[in-house]
Design an enzyme around this catalytic site. Structure first.
Site, PDB file in Angstrom:
ATOM      1  N   HIS A 106      39.990  31.878  42.990  1.00 18.74           N
ATOM      2  CA  HIS A 106      38.856  32.194  41.929  1.00 18.74           C
ATOM      3  C   HIS A 106      39.571  32.599  40.550  1.00 18.74           C
ATOM      4  O   HIS A 106      40.831  32.695  40.323  1.00 18.74           O
ATOM      5  CB  HIS A 106      38.057  33.354  42.428  1.00 18.74           C
ATOM      6  N   ASP A 108      38.697  35.714  37.767  1.00 20.59           N
ATOM      7  CA  ASP A 108      37.986  36.627  37.720  1.00 20.59           C
ATOM      8  C   ASP A 108      36.720  36.914  36.498  1.00 20.59           C
ATOM      9  O   ASP A 108      36.917  36.306  35.504  1.00 20.59           O
ATOM     10  CB  ASP A 108      38.770  38.105  37.122  1.00 20.59           C
ATOM     11  N   HIS A 263      43.509  32.209  41.003  1.00 22.71           N
ATOM     12  CA  HIS A 263      44.556  32.962  41.803  1.00 22.71           C
ATOM     13  C   HIS A 263      44.013  33.464  43.038  1.00 22.71           C
ATOM     14  O   HIS A 263      42.426  33.198  43.196  1.00 22.71           O
ATOM     15  CB  HIS A 263      44.850  34.390  41.200  1.00 22.71           C
ATOM     16  N   ARG A 278      43.895  47.537  38.481  1.00 21.41           N
ATOM     17  CA  ARG A 278      43.497  46.373  37.738  1.00 21.41           C
ATOM     18  C   ARG A 278      42.702  46.881  36.530  1.00 21.41           C
ATOM     19  O   ARG A 278      41.760  47.618  36.526  1.00 21.41           O
ATOM     20  CB  ARG A 278      42.927  45.288  38.513  1.00 21.41           C
TER      21      ARG A 278
HETATM   22  C1  SIN Z   1      42.123  39.949  41.949  1.00 22.45           C
HETATM   23  O1  SIN Z   1      41.437  38.915  42.442  1.00 22.45           O
HETATM   24  O2  SIN Z   1      41.724  40.390  40.944  1.00 22.45           O
HETATM   25  C2  SIN Z   1      42.958  40.809  42.912  1.00 22.45           C
HETATM   26  C3  SIN Z   1      44.227  39.864  43.120  1.00 22.45           C
HETATM   27  C4  SIN Z   1      45.268  40.783  44.226  1.00 22.45           C
HETATM   28  O3  SIN Z   1      44.923  41.828  44.505  1.00 22.45           O
HETATM   29  O4  SIN Z   1      46.250  40.112  44.197  1.00 22.45           O
END
Ligand code: SIN
Length: 287
Positions: A106, A108, A263, A278
Site C-alpha cells: 500500500h 499510506d 510498502h 510514525r
Molecule cells: C505502515 O504501513 O505505515 C507501517 C509500516 C511498518 O510498520 O513497517
C-alpha cells in the site's frame, strides 16, 4: 543512482537495491541537517522512494524536526498517539495480536484527495526475527511498461478507497476513545480518484500511482473489468527486482515518499512485540 557506496560533500549513502531505497550513513538525527545534507538526502528520496538511517538515538521531538525539513507534519488520524506528541502515531503489534498495521502492499492514505508527501517511521521495539518492511519504487515500475501499455494507462484514473482495507490494530480499537472511533469510521469510508500515471509533485517524474490494498478500481470501469489490468500491474510492480527489504533494529528510521513508493509491513512475528512511531508529512496536489 550508482551501485557502490556514494560519498559526496555532505553525506555518505549506500543503495539498497537497483531501483529502490538508499541507506544514509553517518548522520545523527539529533543534530539539525545542514542544507547541503538535506538537499542530497532529498534527492535520494526522490530518486529511490525510500531512505534509511540506522543507529539513531532520537525522541519524538527529533523525529518531528526531521520530518519538518520536508514540509508540514499532518495530524494523526486514526492511531493512538505518543503522550505529549499528537503528531506522532503509535504502530504497535502485541504478542497476543495476529494482525498488523500495513500488512499488504500500500501507500499510506492514498485515498486522501492529496496523498501525503511521506511517512517517517522510527523503530523502538522489534521481534528477534521477522517484522521487516518491503518497498517498491513505482516510478521505476512505470518506466518498465511497454510504450503500448504506457499509452493505454496514461489517461486513466483510479479510485483509491479505504473501504476494503481492514484497519487491523485491534489494541487501538479496544482502547480508542469516542473521538478516535469517530475519526476511524470517517476514514473507513474515504475514497478518492487519482491519475493512474501521476506526475510527481516535486520532480515531475511519472509514477504508477496504484497500490494493491487501496486501489479499488479504474474510474469508470467495473471492478470486474478493472481486475485483470490492475492485477497484471501489481504482479509487475512487486517483482523482487523492483523492491528492497529493510531489516529493522531499534534506532532505525525510514522515510518513504508515499507518491513514489509502495510498502508492505511483513506480519511474520506472531507472539512477539513490535513498536514503531510514525509521523507523516503533508503532500501537494499532483502537477
Ligand atoms: C505502515 O504501513 O505505515 C507501517 C509500516 C511498518 O510498520 O513497517
Amino acid at each position: 543512482m550508482a551501485t557502490a557506496t556514494l560519498t559526496n560533500a555532505a553525506v555518505k549513502m549506500r543503495p539498497m537495491s537497483a531501483s529502490t531505497g538508499m541507506e544514509i550513513l553517518d548522520v545523527d538525527l539529533r543534530e539539525p541537517l545542514s542544507d547541503a545534507a538535506y538537499r542530497e538526502i532529498r534527492l535520494a528520496l526522490n530518486e529511490t522512494g525510500v531512505i534509511f538511517f540506522r543507529n539513531q538515538k532520537i525522541g519524538p521531538e527529533h523525529q518531528l524536526a526531521f520530518a519538518r525539513r520536508f514540509g508540514t507534519v499532518q495530524p494523526v488520524e486514526f492511531l493512538e498517539t505518543v503522550s505529549g506528541f499528537p503528531e506522532v502515531g503509535i504502530i504497535r503489534k502485541d504478542p497476543e495480536q495476529t494482525r498488523n498495521v500495513g500488512g499488504q502492499w500500500h501507500s499510506d492514505h492514498s485515498f486522501d484527495p492529496v496523498p501525503p508527501l511521506g511517512s517517517v517511521l522510527y523503530a523502538h521495539e522489534l521481534p528477534e526475527k521477522g517484522g521487516d518492511t518491503m518497498f517498491a519504487n513505482m516510478a521505476a515500475v512505470y518506466d518498465q511498461l511497454s510504450d503500448g501499455l504506457k499509452k493505454t494507462v496514461e489517461g486513466l484514473r483510479v479510485v483509491h478507497s479505504k473501504k476494503n482495507a481492514a484497519y487491523s490494530d485491534k489494541r487501538a480499537e479496544r482502547q480508542a476513545d469516542a473521538e478516535l472511533m469517530k475519526r476511524f469510521n470517517e476514514l473507513a469510508h474515504r475514497e478518492h480518484s487519482h491519475p493512474m500515471v501521476a506526475h510527481h509533485p516535486d520532480t515531475g517524474r511519472k509514477v504508477l500511482f496504484i497500490n494493491a490494498n487501496y486501489t479499488a478500481r479504474i474510474d469508470g470501469w467495473s471492478e470486474e473489468e478493472s481486475r485483470p489490468l490492475l492485477d497484471y500491474l501489481f504482479r509487475l510492480a512487486y517483482r523482487p527486482e523492483n523492491t528492497c527489504r529493510f531489516r529493522w533494529e531499534p534506532g532505525a528510521l525510514a522515510m518513504w515518499d508515499n507518491r513514489t513508493a509502495n510498502h508492505y509491513a511483513l506480519n511474520d512475528y506472531h507472539g512477539a512485540r513490535r513498536l514503531m512511531h510514525r509521523c507523516m508529512v503533508l503532500g501537494s496536489p499532483w502537477k
